[in-house]
Design a protein around this motif. Structure first.
Motif, PDB file in Angstrom:
ATOM      1  N   MET A   1       0.831  -1.201   0.000  1.00  0.00           N
ATOM      2  CA  MET A   1       0.000   0.000   0.000  1.00  0.00           C
ATOM      3  C   MET A   1       0.867   1.253   0.000  1.00  0.00           C
ATOM      4  O   MET A   1       1.982   1.249   0.522  1.00  0.00           O
ATOM      5  CB  MET A   1      -0.868   0.062   1.259  1.00  0.00           C
ATOM      6  N   LEU A   2       0.298   2.324  -0.549  1.00  0.00           N
ATOM      7  CA  LEU A   2       0.894   3.650  -0.454  1.00  0.00           C
ATOM      8  C   LEU A   2      -0.224   4.580  -0.021  1.00  0.00           C
ATOM      9  O   LEU A   2      -1.201   4.767  -0.733  1.00  0.00           O
ATOM     10  CB  LEU A   2       1.487   4.098  -1.796  1.00  0.00           C
ATOM     11  N   SER A   3      -0.096   5.130   1.178  1.00  0.00           N
ATOM     12  CA  SER A   3      -1.113   6.015   1.742  1.00  0.00           C
ATOM     13  C   SER A   3      -0.824   7.452   1.312  1.00  0.00           C
ATOM     14  O   SER A   3       0.329   7.887   1.307  1.00  0.00           O
ATOM     15  CB  SER A   3      -1.092   5.903   3.266  1.00  0.00           C
ATOM     16  N   ILE A   4      -1.878   8.183   0.952  1.00  0.00           N
ATOM     17  CA  ILE A   4      -1.767   9.571   0.523  1.00  0.00           C
ATOM     18  C   ILE A   4      -2.631  10.432   1.442  1.00  0.00           C
ATOM     19  O   ILE A   4      -3.810  10.141   1.634  1.00  0.00           O
ATOM     20  CB  ILE A   4      -2.239   9.734  -0.948  1.00  0.00           C
ATOM     21  N   THR A   5      -2.044  11.492   1.995  1.00  0.00           N
ATOM     22  CA  THR A   5      -2.782  12.337   2.939  1.00  0.00           C
ATOM     23  C   THR A   5      -3.275  13.648   2.336  1.00  0.00           C
ATOM     24  O   THR A   5      -4.099  14.323   2.939  1.00  0.00           O
ATOM     25  CB  THR A   5      -1.915  12.662   4.167  1.00  0.00           C
ATOM     26  N   GLY A   6      -2.784  14.037   1.165  1.00  0.00           N
ATOM     27  CA  GLY A   6      -3.223  15.278   0.532  1.00  0.00           C
ATOM     28  C   GLY A   6      -2.329  15.612  -0.653  1.00  0.00           C
ATOM     29  O   GLY A   6      -1.429  14.845  -1.007  1.00  0.00           O
ATOM     30  N   MET A   7      -2.569  16.763  -1.275  1.00  0.00           N
ATOM     31  CA  MET A   7      -1.823  17.137  -2.473  1.00  0.00           C
ATOM     32  C   MET A   7      -0.328  17.287  -2.197  1.00  0.00           C
ATOM     33  O   MET A   7       0.500  16.866  -3.001  1.00  0.00           O
ATOM     34  CB  MET A   7      -2.378  18.432  -3.079  1.00  0.00           C
ATOM     35  N   ASP A   8       0.054  17.884  -1.059  1.00  0.00           N
ATOM     36  CA  ASP A   8       1.474  18.016  -0.731  1.00  0.00           C
ATOM     37  C   ASP A   8       2.125  16.637  -0.650  1.00  0.00           C
ATOM     38  O   ASP A   8       3.254  16.444  -1.103  1.00  0.00           O
ATOM     39  CB  ASP A   8       1.682  18.762   0.587  1.00  0.00           C
ATOM     40  N   ASP A   9       1.409  15.680  -0.079  1.00  0.00           N
ATOM     41  CA  ASP A   9       1.911  14.312   0.039  1.00  0.00           C
ATOM     42  C   ASP A   9       2.083  13.684  -1.338  1.00  0.00           C
ATOM     43  O   ASP A   9       3.074  12.990  -1.595  1.00  0.00           O
ATOM     44  CB  ASP A   9       0.950  13.497   0.903  1.00  0.00           C
ATOM     45  N   VAL A  10       1.137  13.932  -2.247  1.00  0.00           N
ATOM     46  CA  VAL A  10       1.241  13.423  -3.622  1.00  0.00           C
ATOM     47  C   VAL A  10       2.516  13.960  -4.266  1.00  0.00           C
ATOM     48  O   VAL A  10       3.290  13.207  -4.863  1.00  0.00           O
ATOM     49  CB  VAL A  10       0.020  13.836  -4.482  1.00  0.00           C
ATOM     50  N   LEU A  11       2.734  15.255  -4.128  1.00  0.00           N
ATOM     51  CA  LEU A  11       3.902  15.876  -4.752  1.00  0.00           C
ATOM     52  C   LEU A  11       5.201  15.345  -4.150  1.00  0.00           C
ATOM     53  O   LEU A  11       6.177  15.128  -4.877  1.00  0.00           O
ATOM     54  CB  LEU A  11       3.819  17.397  -4.639  1.00  0.00           C
ATOM     55  N   GLN A  12       5.208  15.089  -2.848  1.00  0.00           N
ATOM     56  CA  GLN A  12       6.400  14.535  -2.197  1.00  0.00           C
ATOM     57  C   GLN A  12       6.667  13.097  -2.630  1.00  0.00           C
ATOM     58  O   GLN A  12       7.813  12.676  -2.716  1.00  0.00           O
ATOM     59  CB  GLN A  12       6.263  14.585  -0.673  1.00  0.00           C
ATOM     60  N   LYS A  13       5.603  12.344  -2.882  1.00  0.00           N
ATOM     61  CA  LYS A  13       5.736  10.921  -3.214  1.00  0.00           C
ATOM     62  C   LYS A  13       5.685  10.644  -4.718  1.00  0.00           C
ATOM     63  O   LYS A  13       5.753   9.489  -5.127  1.00  0.00           O
ATOM     64  CB  LYS A  13       4.646  10.113  -2.499  1.00  0.00           C
ATOM     65  N   GLU A  14       5.598  11.683  -5.535  1.00  0.00           N
ATOM     66  CA  GLU A  14       5.445  11.495  -6.982  1.00  0.00           C
ATOM     67  C   GLU A  14       6.553  10.628  -7.573  1.00  0.00           C
ATOM     68  O   GLU A  14       6.278   9.681  -8.309  1.00  0.00           O
ATOM     69  CB  GLU A  14       5.410  12.839  -7.708  1.00  0.00           C
ATOM     70  N   GLN A  15       7.800  10.908  -7.256  1.00  0.00           N
ATOM     71  CA  GLN A  15       8.894  10.139  -7.848  1.00  0.00           C
ATOM     72  C   GLN A  15       8.901   8.698  -7.346  1.00  0.00           C
ATOM     73  O   GLN A  15       9.164   7.777  -8.103  1.00  0.00           O
ATOM     74  CB  GLN A  15      10.245  10.811  -7.591  1.00  0.00           C
ATOM     75  N   VAL A  16       8.570   8.500  -6.078  1.00  0.00           N
ATOM     76  CA  VAL A  16       8.485   7.139  -5.532  1.00  0.00           C
ATOM     77  C   VAL A  16       7.392   6.359  -6.263  1.00  0.00           C
ATOM     78  O   VAL A  16       7.575   5.197  -6.621  1.00  0.00           O
ATOM     79  CB  VAL A  16       8.211   7.176  -4.008  1.00  0.00           C
ATOM     80  N   LEU A  17       6.260   7.010  -6.501  1.00  0.00           N
ATOM     81  CA  LEU A  17       5.158   6.373  -7.220  1.00  0.00           C
ATOM     82  C   LEU A  17       5.579   6.020  -8.644  1.00  0.00           C
ATOM     83  O   LEU A  17       5.364   4.895  -9.104  1.00  0.00           O
ATOM     84  CB  LEU A  17       3.930   7.289  -7.216  1.00  0.00           C
ATOM     85  N   ARG A  18       6.194   6.966  -9.344  1.00  0.00           N
ATOM     86  CA  ARG A  18       6.669   6.698 -10.714  1.00  0.00           C
ATOM     87  C   ARG A  18       7.667   5.537 -10.723  1.00  0.00           C
ATOM     88  O   ARG A  18       7.593   4.648 -11.571  1.00  0.00           O
ATOM     89  CB  ARG A  18       7.334   7.930 -11.306  1.00  0.00           C
ATOM     90  N   ASN A  19       8.612   5.560  -9.779  1.00  0.00           N
ATOM     91  CA  ASN A  19       9.617   4.501  -9.706  1.00  0.00           C
ATOM     92  C   ASN A  19       8.971   3.140  -9.458  1.00  0.00           C
ATOM     93  O   ASN A  19       9.389   2.142 -10.039  1.00  0.00           O
ATOM     94  CB  ASN A  19      10.656   4.799  -8.621  1.00  0.00           C
ATOM     95  N   ALA A  20       7.957   3.100  -8.579  1.00  0.00           N
ATOM     96  CA  ALA A  20       7.276   1.839  -8.278  1.00  0.00           C
ATOM     97  C   ALA A  20       6.581   1.295  -9.522  1.00  0.00           C
ATOM     98  O   ALA A  20       6.663   0.095  -9.817  1.00  0.00           O
ATOM     99  CB  ALA A  20       6.278   2.029  -7.136  1.00  0.00           C
TER     100      ALA A  20
END
Length: 135
Positions: free
Chosen positions: A107-126
């Motif tokens: 799982m990857l939990s998302i708490t809001g837009m700032d969290d999406v932007l912080q995790k964007e590269q991790v998501l792309r890499n996954a």
């Protein structure tokens, strides 16, 4: 009475997102854009009552009940959770994918837009790592 035309996967996802709470819509749209832009062989549909993303390229034959084609299924009940049905095979050196399930999901939990932007590269890499391991 004419039969209603069936929506394409993308049309169904757009219709689903249009019905979401206004605060959540831009977050889900951003996640959608990130996932779809990561690879040309990624498509979307509504599966398990939420937006889902799957691989459209060539794969070895497998039991359809294994859901090996699905990369990410969103779980939007009470929170924003991205479920990777076969996430155990993904490189998780970031440590952001959680869960130790017998079926191999992560799982990857998302708490809001700032969290999406912080995790964007991790998501792309996954997603890229998942695609690189397709059999």
């Amino acid at each position: 009475m004419p039969k209603a035309a069936k929506l394409s996967g993308s049309e169904a996802v757009s219709a689903y997102i249009a019905q979401l709470d206004e605060a959540v819509k831009p977050i889900i749209e951003k996640l959608r854009q990130i996932i779809l832009s990561t690879g040309a062989e990624i498509a979307e549909e509504i599966k398990w009552n939420a937006p889902s993303f799957y691989y459209t390229g060539e794969m070895k034959p497998f039991d359809r009940k294994e859901y090996k084609r699905h990369i990410i299924v969103m779980n939007l009940h009470k929170r924003i959770l991205l479920v990777f049905p076969s996430g155990a095979k993904i490189d998780n050196s970031s440590g952001l994918l959680t869960g130790d399930y017998a079926d191999g999901r992560k799982m990857l939990s998302i708490t809001g837009m700032d969290d999406v932007l912080q995790k964007e590269q991790v998501l792309r890499n996954a997603v890229k790592d998942w695609i690189s391991k397709v059999e």
